[in-house]
Design a protein around this motif. Structure first.
Motif, short mmCIF file in Angstrom:
data_model
loop_
_atom_site.label_atom_id
_atom_site.label_comp_id
_atom_site.label_asym_id
_atom_site.label_seq_id
_atom_site.Cartn_x
_atom_site.Cartn_y
_atom_site.Cartn_z
N LEU A 113 0.82 -1.21 0.00
CA LEU A 113 0.00 0.00 0.00
C LEU A 113 0.86 1.26 0.00
N GLY A 114 2.13 1.09 -0.28
CA GLY A 114 3.01 2.25 -0.34
C GLY A 114 3.69 2.52 0.99
N GLY A 115 2.94 3.08 1.91
CA GLY A 115 3.52 3.40 3.21
C GLY A 115 3.46 2.24 4.19
N VAL A 116 2.66 1.26 3.85
CA VAL A 116 2.57 0.07 4.71
C VAL A 116 2.48 -1.14 3.79
N PHE A 117 3.12 -2.22 4.23
CA PHE A 117 3.18 -3.42 3.40
C PHE A 117 2.67 -4.60 4.23
N PHE A 118 1.74 -5.36 3.65
CA PHE A 118 1.24 -6.55 4.35
C PHE A 118 1.76 -7.80 3.66
N LEU A 119 2.32 -8.68 4.46
CA LEU A 119 2.81 -9.96 3.97
C LEU A 119 1.98 -11.04 4.67
N ILE A 120 1.29 -11.84 3.89
CA ILE A 120 0.48 -12.91 4.49
C ILE A 120 1.27 -14.22 4.37
#
Length: 432
Positions: free
Chosen positions: A35-42
């Motif tokens: 998301l640009g400023g935040v990254f989610f790794l599942i």
RNA sequence: GCCCGGGUGGUGUAGCGGCCUAUCAUUGAGCCCUGUCGAGGCUCGGACUCGGGUUCAAAUCCCGACCUGGGCGCCA
């Protein structure tokens, strides 16, 4: 590589209560959402999913860049701090300090593991290792394991002894199906079509309640959604009982398995409406079955076996699990005990969709058995190893065989039987 | 064994004689974006199973091969 240093936990063993704790999860990169400023790794493991959250300003820039580059389905170990977070799927997320990529996946995957895009069965079987990473397939095989465990528990509680009979056999078998020939040193041998003859021999041994869960092999060149060339059979044989007792045992077993599977949480992922069947199951005789079929315009000559469409029509009428009893001897094997006027004490257990099991009271008289073998056009000579067991004290006995895959596919509403076998063997498939 | 379907990017599909320089989704490469959870937006890349034939023209029609789905029979 020291795997222990990671203090590994399964994704679903971590909760919001572990807030502040340092943990690690190991698994496969299921999804990445940048998301640009935040990254989610599942990250996915056998238990489920863990959300790894990387706020750009709170993690090392190198770590942030590294995560962006990890291809999906790579194997990683994430070490970090648990943070209670209402916005995260499981109520927690992990802020990583370190991410080790243990095995980088090739970027173009053979199939989609997230469920967004389907894949045909053939594609899934070719890449079964990856298909098993999908939720649906994973749960099918956990349920398969649960089912087998439950069956063993059920038999164990009732004092049955688990046996193992040979899978390499001589030509003498019960007949009815084609066998796979194999080379056995200088002789020809076959893969066993069922443990029938051996479990019966055991009845003469004093082991009066036995069961076996083992592969069976059929060389039929059929090409349907309910046949396999290598299947798993649950076989039961009890002495000093009749067909009535083993039918009761069978329906109790089925209901017990259903009751365990109903409680399995992952069942929800399969979209199955499962109800534990009431016992006893309905019983209709063969005569009643052809009568019912005739009422639906489907004519079966007495003495004829029920074809696929007849099974289906009956299934519609019955609408639940049921037994068909009192079969004509002519369409049952030689070991089925004759009752009266061409009728045998044999039964089939039917699911509305397909046959699950068949069994019978067995012939335990040596003379009668020998006559029946001969009247089926089989040579009694080659059955000597079997017949011998009937000459020195053979109690009355009865039993059945149940197809594990058919039980699973009917219970889980799976369309194709291949879907409940890890690496199915069918007319064409020999790999993987 | 008999009978009927189908093979189009990695995956799942649309197209079924010329409008195909082949549709859409997803995936991949890249860019933008601080709360995603099938994220969103933009750019780019990627396919007509093979061989023969018909035709001015074939992904499209015909034949063969290979692969594949299903029904019946047989069987659990």
């Amino acid at each position: 590589m020291n795997m222990q240093r990671w203090n590994r936990k399964y994704a679903t063993d971590i909760t919001a209560d572990d807030d502040g704790e340092r943990v690690s999860v190991a698994g496969w990169v299921h999804e990445k959402r940048d998301l640009g400023g935040v990254f989610f790794l599942i990250v996915r493991d056998i238990s489920g999913f863990a959300q790894i959250t990387l706020p750009k300003k709170k993690v090392e820039p190198e770590l942030f860049e590294q995560v962006k580059r990890v291809p999906r389905e790579s194997v990683v170990v994430v070490e970090g701090e648990v943070k209670s977070e209402k916005k995260a799927p499981n109520g927690y997320e992990i802020i990583p300090q370190q991410i080790d990529v243990l095995s980088e996946a090739s970027p173009v995957l053979p199939l989609d593991t997230t469920g967004k895009v389907g894949a045909e069965l053939d594609t899934r079987l070719d890449a079964r290792f990856m298909d098993l990473r999908t939720e649906r397939t994973k749960h099918i095989f956990i349920i398969r394991s649960l089912t087998l465990r439950t069956i063993r528990e059920f038999f164990d509680e009732r004092g049955l002894i688990e046996i193992n009979t040979p899978k390499i056999v001589s030509a003498a078998t019960e007949g009815g199906t084609a066998l796979f020939p194999i080379s056995y040193f200088e002789r020809e041998a076959f893969l066993n079509q069922s443990p029938q003859l051996y479990k019966q021999i055991l009845m003469a041994s004093g082991f009066d309640r036995v069961y076996e869960i083992a592969p069976i092999f059929r060389a039929e060149e059929h090409d349907t959604t309910r046949h396999l060339n290598e299947a798993t059979s649950v076989d039961v044989e009890l002495a000093f009982v009749s067909d009535k007792e083993v039918m009761a045992l069978l329906e109790e077993l089925i209901a017990f398995v259903y009751s365990r599977v109903v409680d399995y949480p992952g069942l929800a992922k399969l979209n199955v409406k499962l109800e534990v069947p009431a016992i006893p199951f309905r019983r209709i005789t063969y005569d009643e079955a052809i009568e019912l079929l005739s009422g639906e315009g489907e004519q079966i000559e007495w003495g004829e076996d029920l074809g696929t469409s007849a099974e289906r029509t009956l299934g519609k009428i019955m609408g639940e699990l049921y037994f068909i009893t009192d079969w004509p001897c002519a369409i049952k094997p030689f070991y089925a005990q004759p009752a009266a006027e061409g009728i045998c004490n044999a039964f089939d257990l039917m699911h509305p969709r397909l046959e699950l099991s068949s069994g019978s009271q067995r012939v335990h008289s040596y003379e009668l058995l020998k006559r029946q073998i001969e009247s089926k056009g089989l040579g009694a000579d080659s059955f000597e190893f079997y017949l011998d067991a009937f000459r020195y004290g053979m109690p009355p006995h009865a039993g059945w065989g149940l197809g594990v895959e058919r039980l699973l596919m009917s219970m889980l509403e799976v369309e194709n039987i291949r879907d409940v076998v890890l690496f199915p063997r069918d007319r064409r498939r020999l790999t993987p």
